[in-house]
Scaffold this active site. Sequence first.
Site, PDB file in Angstrom:
ATOM      1  N   TYR A  27       0.825  -1.211   0.000  1.00 55.99           N
ATOM      2  CA  TYR A  27       0.000   0.000   0.000  1.00 55.99           C
ATOM      3  C   TYR A  27       0.859   1.261   0.000  1.00 55.99           C
ATOM      4  O   TYR A  27       1.816   1.394   0.757  1.00 55.99           O
ATOM      5  CB  TYR A  27      -0.910   0.024   1.229  1.00 55.99           C
ATOM      6  CG  TYR A  27      -1.741   1.297   1.313  1.00 55.99           C
ATOM      7  CD1 TYR A  27      -2.831   1.464   0.475  1.00 55.99           C
ATOM      8  CD2 TYR A  27      -1.389   2.328   2.183  1.00 55.99           C
ATOM      9  CE1 TYR A  27      -3.584   2.623   0.522  1.00 55.99           C
ATOM     10  CE2 TYR A  27      -2.139   3.498   2.234  1.00 55.99           C
ATOM     11  CZ  TYR A  27      -3.235   3.643   1.405  1.00 55.99           C
ATOM     12  OH  TYR A  27      -3.967   4.800   1.430  1.00 55.99           O
ATOM     13  N   ASN A  75       0.644  11.994   4.742  1.00 58.94           N
ATOM     14  CA  ASN A  75       0.123  11.321   5.924  1.00 58.94           C
ATOM     15  C   ASN A  75       0.748  11.902   7.178  1.00 58.94           C
ATOM     16  O   ASN A  75       1.938  12.225   7.199  1.00 58.94           O
ATOM     17  CB  ASN A  75       0.429   9.820   5.865  1.00 58.94           C
ATOM     18  CG  ASN A  75      -0.809   8.999   5.609  1.00 58.94           C
ATOM     19  OD1 ASN A  75      -1.907   9.374   6.004  1.00 58.94           O
ATOM     20  ND2 ASN A  75      -0.638   7.875   4.943  1.00 58.94           N
ATOM     21  N   TYR A 112     -16.214  34.389  44.724  1.00 66.02           N
ATOM     22  CA  TYR A 112     -15.462  33.254  44.192  1.00 66.02           C
ATOM     23  C   TYR A 112     -14.375  33.686  43.201  1.00 66.02           C
ATOM     24  O   TYR A 112     -13.317  33.071  43.114  1.00 66.02           O
ATOM     25  CB  TYR A 112     -16.399  32.267  43.487  1.00 66.02           C
ATOM     26  CG  TYR A 112     -17.253  31.437  44.398  1.00 66.02           C
ATOM     27  CD1 TYR A 112     -17.277  31.631  45.778  1.00 66.02           C
ATOM     28  CD2 TYR A 112     -18.062  30.433  43.862  1.00 66.02           C
ATOM     29  CE1 TYR A 112     -18.078  30.860  46.595  1.00 66.02           C
ATOM     30  CE2 TYR A 112     -18.866  29.656  44.683  1.00 66.02           C
ATOM     31  CZ  TYR A 112     -18.870  29.878  46.044  1.00 66.02           C
ATOM     32  OH  TYR A 112     -19.660  29.106  46.845  1.00 66.02           O
ATOM     33  N   ARG A 120     -11.617  34.547  45.554  1.00 68.78           N
ATOM     34  CA  ARG A 120     -11.268  33.537  46.549  1.00 68.78           C
ATOM     35  C   ARG A 120     -10.862  32.204  45.927  1.00 68.78           C
ATOM     36  O   ARG A 120     -10.005  31.493  46.452  1.00 68.78           O
ATOM     37  CB  ARG A 120     -12.465  33.338  47.477  1.00 68.78           C
ATOM     38  CG  ARG A 120     -12.144  32.538  48.698  1.00 68.78           C
ATOM     39  CD  ARG A 120     -13.301  32.281  49.641  1.00 68.78           C
ATOM     40  NE  ARG A 120     -14.563  32.891  49.331  1.00 68.78           N
ATOM     41  CZ  ARG A 120     -15.734  32.283  49.535  1.00 68.78           C
ATOM     42  NH1 ARG A 120     -15.769  31.062  50.027  1.00 68.78           N
ATOM     43  NH2 ARG A 120     -16.871  32.906  49.267  1.00 68.78           N
ATOM     44  N   PHE A 153      -2.040   7.627  11.807  1.00 67.12           N
ATOM     45  CA  PHE A 153      -2.471   8.929  11.298  1.00 67.12           C
ATOM     46  C   PHE A 153      -3.711   9.463  12.003  1.00 67.12           C
ATOM     47  O   PHE A 153      -4.071  10.621  11.838  1.00 67.12           O
ATOM     48  CB  PHE A 153      -2.789   8.820   9.796  1.00 67.12           C
ATOM     49  CG  PHE A 153      -3.709   7.668   9.488  1.00 67.12           C
ATOM     50  CD1 PHE A 153      -5.052   7.713   9.811  1.00 67.12           C
ATOM     51  CD2 PHE A 153      -3.212   6.527   8.888  1.00 67.12           C
ATOM     52  CE1 PHE A 153      -5.896   6.646   9.551  1.00 67.12           C
ATOM     53  CE2 PHE A 153      -4.052   5.450   8.616  1.00 67.12           C
ATOM     54  CZ  PHE A 153      -5.400   5.516   8.950  1.00 67.12           C
ATOM     55  N   GLU A 208     -12.678   5.291   5.388  1.00 69.53           N
ATOM     56  CA  GLU A 208     -12.222   6.067   6.546  1.00 69.53           C
ATOM     57  C   GLU A 208     -13.481   6.486   7.319  1.00 69.53           C
ATOM     58  O   GLU A 208     -13.996   7.587   7.170  1.00 69.53           O
ATOM     59  CB  GLU A 208     -11.396   7.259   6.064  1.00 69.53           C
ATOM     60  CG  GLU A 208     -10.139   6.795   5.330  1.00 69.53           C
ATOM     61  CD  GLU A 208      -9.592   7.799   4.331  1.00 69.53           C
ATOM     62  OE1 GLU A 208     -10.107   8.932   4.285  1.00 69.53           O
ATOM     63  OE2 GLU A 208      -8.649   7.446   3.595  1.00 69.53           O
TER      64      GLU A 208
END
Length: 515
Positions: free
Chosen positions: A54, A196, A281, A284, A330, A415
């Site tokens: 491939y 890739n 808050y 603090r 990948f 994919e």
Amino acid sequence: MTGTVTLVPGSVRLTQWRQVYFGAAVSLDEACRPQVEAGAKTIDAIVAKGDPVYGINTGFGRLASVRIGQADLATLQRNIVLSHAAGMGEPLPIAVVRLVMALKLASLAQGASGVRWSTIEHLAACLESSLVPVIPAQGSVGASGDLAPLAHMTAALMGVGEIFLHGTRLPATKALAEAGMAPLVLGPKEGLALLNGTQVSTALALAGLFEAEQVFRAAIVTGALATDAAKGSDGPFDARIQQLRRHRGQAEVAAALRILMEGSAIRASHLTNDDRVQDPYCLRCQPQVMGAVLDLLRQAGSTLSTEANGVSDNPLVFSETGEVISGGNFHAEPVAFAADMIAMALCEIGSLAERRIAMLVDPTLSGLPAFLTPKPGLNSGFMIPQVTAAALVSENKQRAYPASVDSIPTSANQEDHVSMATHGARRLLPMATNAANVIGIELLAAVQGCDFHAPMRSSESLERARALLRSDVPPLNDDRHMTPDMERAAALVVSGALASAVGSDMLPFVAEDVA
């Protein structure tokens, strides 16, 4: 940032990637050359043998079963680059593309992609010669590599497309010629090896991390200034409180706040006989919120450091055995998660700071004149800068939705699960800009608030921060055009000047390997 970063493939520190992003030159440790050449010889042997492998003598993606003849192997590699250069949108920033190129260089130089040494030299020479390919920002789903953007990078090296040469946008062939370089001619597998990989999503995520770090460190300073402006207590920053919670980031943020406020005459003025029992808050809980942000950014940084030093190509070449094996390196899921973490962190930095701005402009909470103006009513003071901060924070909230939970099948369902890492990472720089602008507004408001306590002064370090701002932005006595002031203040955040003014070593770093 000047100097040169020498890339040792597989062993580059996070701080070195930061240096590359901020403009350092790049060189490659050539000790990797034998490994690279062994990988290239493995590809040569496969080509000579003719067995189907491939990416070398087959089609790509769903077309992997199509065999390609020996005479067409060079055309195959050129075609994959040209066909995949299908991005859209504005170009990625030059600083990001330089980082992409450095990441790709470090990956290819590990010898597992089968590229020739001459190809690595070409990529390195482009970096050295300030040849930066024009890469459209949109078009990657963060799996099968960042195919479209990396195709644009590779096509430019081949003389197709455009290149920034010393910042000037030129046709690629002209830019290469002006730099005295010939277009790259690809060998077997080299087109696929260059396309890739997760280098674009990783570069964008790293850029977001580095900018988030600048904003985070500045927000510690403005948080301390806002605490003094509101005559808040430093009691919540006591080390004993943090020790009982046991979170490292919380302890480090509290320590920084304590040091920043140490010796403040403003703080000393209300140590006794203060009717307020507890602060809001936003004052603090700074160690708890910003400490969690620090821990989260460090976790993201660790993931990205690992990714940046890895090989995310497919298929991979193992020269020791002569094998080429297909896998899924990948897939950018780790990067997607890291980008989502950084997005959440940026959102919270701005959100907490905006609450402090809102507190400072409210006389019932801060004890200061309404909207921090000496003549409220006639003047609106900081009324609308607080609104702007709220708008920027809300925009970041909308952008902070996790990208990693999304997926869409591509390539005819070959994919069938993708990470969306590139999209998730690409939003980080605009989010960092929004957060920096919020912190810039807080800097203006906090310094203005401290001005009302004159002649009392804050600590030495915070007075240096105040002086830095006041050297460029005068007090707001009467209403004026506010945007220039806000832009100047934000520039002090983004550049790191504010953190440097108080003493950079006082503030926590995200990277564990900081010098």
